[in-house]
Write a protein that holds these residues in place. Structure first.
Motif, PDB file in Angstrom:
ATOM      1  N   GLY A  23     125.674 -20.519  72.525  1.00  0.00           N
ATOM      2  CA  GLY A  23     126.994 -19.950  72.823  1.00  0.00           C
ATOM      3  C   GLY A  23     127.130 -18.532  72.283  1.00  0.00           C
ATOM      4  O   GLY A  23     128.245 -18.034  72.087  1.00  0.00           O
ATOM      5  N   GLY A  24     125.996 -17.886  72.018  1.00  0.00           N
ATOM      6  CA  GLY A  24     126.006 -16.516  71.489  1.00  0.00           C
ATOM      7  C   GLY A  24     126.311 -16.456  70.000  1.00  0.00           C
ATOM      8  O   GLY A  24     126.262 -15.385  69.399  1.00  0.00           O
ATOM      9  N   ARG A  25     126.608 -17.591  69.362  1.00  0.00           N
ATOM     10  CA  ARG A  25     126.914 -17.600  67.915  1.00  0.00           C
ATOM     11  C   ARG A  25     125.591 -17.682  67.140  1.00  0.00           C
ATOM     12  O   ARG A  25     125.058 -18.767  66.927  1.00  0.00           O
ATOM     13  CB  ARG A  25     127.815 -18.786  67.560  1.00  0.00           C
ATOM     14  CG  ARG A  25     129.230 -18.653  68.138  1.00  0.00           C
ATOM     15  CD  ARG A  25     130.092 -19.829  67.731  1.00  0.00           C
ATOM     16  NE  ARG A  25     130.013 -20.092  66.295  1.00  0.00           N
ATOM     17  CZ  ARG A  25     130.618 -19.366  65.349  1.00  0.00           C
ATOM     18  NH1 ARG A  25     131.348 -18.337  65.680  1.00  0.00           N
ATOM     19  NH2 ARG A  25     130.478 -19.695  64.084  1.00  0.00           N
ATOM     20  N   CYS A  26     125.088 -16.520  66.776  1.00  0.00           N
ATOM     21  CA  CYS A  26     123.746 -16.514  66.176  1.00  0.00           C
ATOM     22  C   CYS A  26     123.524 -15.274  65.318  1.00  0.00           C
ATOM     23  O   CYS A  26     124.306 -14.331  65.368  1.00  0.00           O
ATOM     24  CB  CYS A  26     122.692 -16.576  67.286  1.00  0.00           C
ATOM     25  SG  CYS A  26     122.772 -15.213  68.444  1.00  0.00           S
ATOM     26  N   ILE A  65     115.893 -15.623  66.152  1.00  0.00           N
ATOM     27  CA  ILE A  65     117.315 -15.888  66.393  1.00  0.00           C
ATOM     28  C   ILE A  65     117.649 -17.215  65.735  1.00  0.00           C
ATOM     29  O   ILE A  65     117.023 -18.233  66.021  1.00  0.00           O
ATOM     30  CB  ILE A  65     117.622 -15.961  67.907  1.00  0.00           C
ATOM     31  CG1 ILE A  65     117.236 -14.635  68.582  1.00  0.00           C
ATOM     32  CG2 ILE A  65     119.100 -16.282  68.145  1.00  0.00           C
ATOM     33  CD1 ILE A  65     117.530 -14.593  70.072  1.00  0.00           C
ATOM     34  N   GLN A  66     118.625 -17.163  64.834  1.00  0.00           N
ATOM     35  CA  GLN A  66     119.064 -18.397  64.151  1.00  0.00           C
ATOM     36  C   GLN A  66     120.481 -18.732  64.574  1.00  0.00           C
ATOM     37  O   GLN A  66     121.301 -17.834  64.768  1.00  0.00           O
ATOM     38  CB  GLN A  66     119.099 -18.193  62.626  1.00  0.00           C
ATOM     39  CG  GLN A  66     117.754 -18.088  61.945  1.00  0.00           C
ATOM     40  CD  GLN A  66     117.915 -17.888  60.440  1.00  0.00           C
ATOM     41  OE1 GLN A  66     118.922 -17.369  59.978  1.00  0.00           O
ATOM     42  NE2 GLN A  66     116.896 -18.294  59.679  1.00  0.00           N
ATOM     43  N   GLU A  67     120.773 -20.022  64.660  1.00  0.00           N
ATOM     44  CA  GLU A  67     122.173 -20.427  64.844  1.00  0.00           C
ATOM     45  C   GLU A  67     122.974 -19.915  63.643  1.00  0.00           C
ATOM     46  O   GLU A  67     122.430 -19.770  62.544  1.00  0.00           O
ATOM     47  CB  GLU A  67     122.275 -21.954  64.908  1.00  0.00           C
ATOM     48  CG  GLU A  67     121.911 -22.607  63.580  1.00  0.00           C
ATOM     49  CD  GLU A  67     122.117 -24.110  63.525  1.00  0.00           C
ATOM     50  OE1 GLU A  67     123.045 -24.615  64.169  1.00  0.00           O
ATOM     51  OE2 GLU A  67     121.315 -24.756  62.818  1.00  0.00           O
ATOM     52  N   LEU A  68     124.252 -19.640  63.817  1.00  0.00           N
ATOM     53  CA  LEU A  68     125.090 -19.210  62.696  1.00  0.00           C
ATOM     54  C   LEU A  68     125.424 -20.417  61.846  1.00  0.00           C
ATOM     55  O   LEU A  68     125.865 -21.442  62.353  1.00  0.00           O
ATOM     56  CB  LEU A  68     126.404 -18.608  63.188  1.00  0.00           C
ATOM     57  CG  LEU A  68     126.490 -17.130  63.477  1.00  0.00           C
ATOM     58  CD1 LEU A  68     127.952 -16.702  63.532  1.00  0.00           C
ATOM     59  CD2 LEU A  68     125.723 -16.299  62.465  1.00  0.00           C
TER      60      LEU A  68
END
Ligand code: AMP
Length: 432
Positions: free
Chosen positions: A145-148, A192-195
């Motif tokens: 969802g772009g939250r990263c 790229i990591q999830e937030l």
């Protein structure tokens, strides 16, 4: 012993200050050092610490200097010389040096390496992917969802991490690193990591290739302004311990993070001697590692060394000789707090050469030590010479007392445009 310390920040001033107190040390040089380091004196014999104008990345000149002075041990502060292989270079010439070798320093120098390692050995971390192709990266970011957090693989002066909260931001971040190559070769690959959500804390462990000894917890304040607002910085203040992990929870975090890490190092033949500093978020599912650093944190070092009761040389020797298993780390029960005074404009552009007033007066105060970071001397006057200028470090029986001493000291120090956060450690009192 004669010691060479490499670096010029508040971390290195704290290292020099603590090493100067060692019963084993007779002489200290620091390259390149700063104005505060140059004022340190060894209590044991009165010898002044000497600064040498050699950059922390000028490996051949550092090697020459260590040989010429007959340094018995070199202590490396910052990440860059470690990533460049200073430890391997000194070893090849038969010199003693403390810090991880180039292979071991990859935990910090390559986020892709660290992420792969964490996944392979079951160290709790964020869900993540590693990419070289923008299209695949965009797809993965969209699946979150772009939250990263989009991270350049290599060292990028602490600026290579872009926090995104929607798909548009994540696409911009991927574009910035992989297409526009804003971080050069450091951004050839991205992680790229999830937030993750929760309190962020710093862990430190001293390692000797076989054993790792966890320090108490500390918490940094990375944003420039109060309430964790404003741009990210190198760190505006710290305190230790934090109330967010009990002793038992800290021991549990050690089991979940440090034990599998040690097993992984053994499996891959990584001889890690130095500080391992995992950045951790305390999520609802437990602590998760965001990243590894391969050296002491800054300004974590200032609050740790204000509490450390061991002779630091003995610990560094145990780390080199792989005898940490027989060594016990001893910490003062006091809480310590470090408030950073920064130049106007930091972390953006800032002026240099501003005279700093009040330093002599505060040098006499009890339970306080002002560590210098970006300072220099102009004639006899100490002047600003960097973004983070001073780390006012105080200790006391409670966090409240330590904070009161730190801020009372801050009020006595002046330079044009000085900025600092008034809420260092505040969260610990409100949320604990
Ligand atoms: P790093 O250099 O990887 O520690 O990232 C710099 C800062 O970005 C960290 O101190 C965190 O505040 C933030 N950060 C990095 N990764 C994440 C993540 N996966 N979730 C939330 N915040 C993050």
């Amino acid at each position: 012993m004669k010691i060479l310390v490499i670096g010029s920040g508040g971390r290195e001033h704290a290292l020099v200050w603590k090493l100067a107190q060692s019963l084993h040390v007779e002489r200290i040089w620091c390259a390149p050092g700063n104005a505060g380091i140059a004022q340190e004196r060894l209590p044991k014999n009165g010898a002044m610490v000497e600064c040498a104008a050699i950059g922390a990345e000028d490996l051949p000149a550092l090697l020459e200097f260590a040989k010429e002075k007959g340094a018995d041990l070199t202590v490396v502060g910052p990440d860059n010389p470690l990533a460049l292989g200073i430890v391997d270079l000194f070893h090849a010439q038969g010199l003693r040096i403390w810090g991880p070798n180039q292979r071991a320093a990859r935990f910090e120098a390559s986020k892709a390496f660290a992420q792969r390692f964490m996944e392979q050995y079951g160290i709790p971390t964020a869900r993540a992917g590693t990419f070289e192709e923008p299209a695949a990266a965009r797809k993965f970011a969209a699946s979150l969802g772009g939250r990263c957090a989009v991270k350049a693989d290599g060292l990028a002066l602490g600026k290579g991490v872009l926090i995104c909260r929607d798909v548009e931001q994540s696409e911009q971040a991927i574009d910035e690193i992989l297409v526009k190559k804003s971080f050069g070769a450091a951004g050839r690959q991205i992680v790229i990591q999830e937030l993750l959500e929760g309190e962020e804390i710093s862990l430190h462990a001293l390692c000797d290739g076989k054993t790792a000894k966890l320090f108490p917890t500390a918490q940094d304040h990375k944003r420039a302004r109060e309430g964790d607002r404003g741009p990210n910085t190198g760190g505006m203040g710290t305190y230790s311990p934090t109330p967010f992990l009990s002793e038992a929870e800290l021991a549990d975090a050690g089991k979940k993070i440090i034990e599998p890490w040690l097993r992984g190092c053994a499996a891959e033949g990584i001889d890690y001697k130095g500080i391992l500093y995992p950045g951790v978020i305390l999520t609802r599912e437990g602590p998760k590692v965001l990243e590894f650093n391969a050296r002491f944190g800054d300004p974590e070092t200032q609050v740790y060394l204000a509490r450390l009761e061991n002779d630091l040389i003995e610990l560094l020797e145990a780390s080199i000789e792989s005898t940490l298993g027989k060594t016990e780390l001893k910490w003062s029960p006091f809480t310590s707090v470090c408030v950073v005074l920064a130049s106007a404009g930091y972390p953006g552009a800032y002026p240099k050469g501003q005279p700093i007033h009040g330093l002599e007066e505060v040098a006499q105060l009890p339970n306080v030590k002002v560590f210098h970071a970006g300072t220099a001397t102009a004639g006899k006057q100490v002047v600003t010479n960097g973004g983070r200028v001073l780390g006012v470090t105080a200790w006391g029986e409670t966090l409240e007392k330590a904070r009161a001493t730190a801020y009372a000291t801050v009020e006595k120090i002046h330079f044009e445009g000085a900025q600092f956060r008034r809420d260092i450690g505040h969260k610990a009192m409100v949320l604990a």
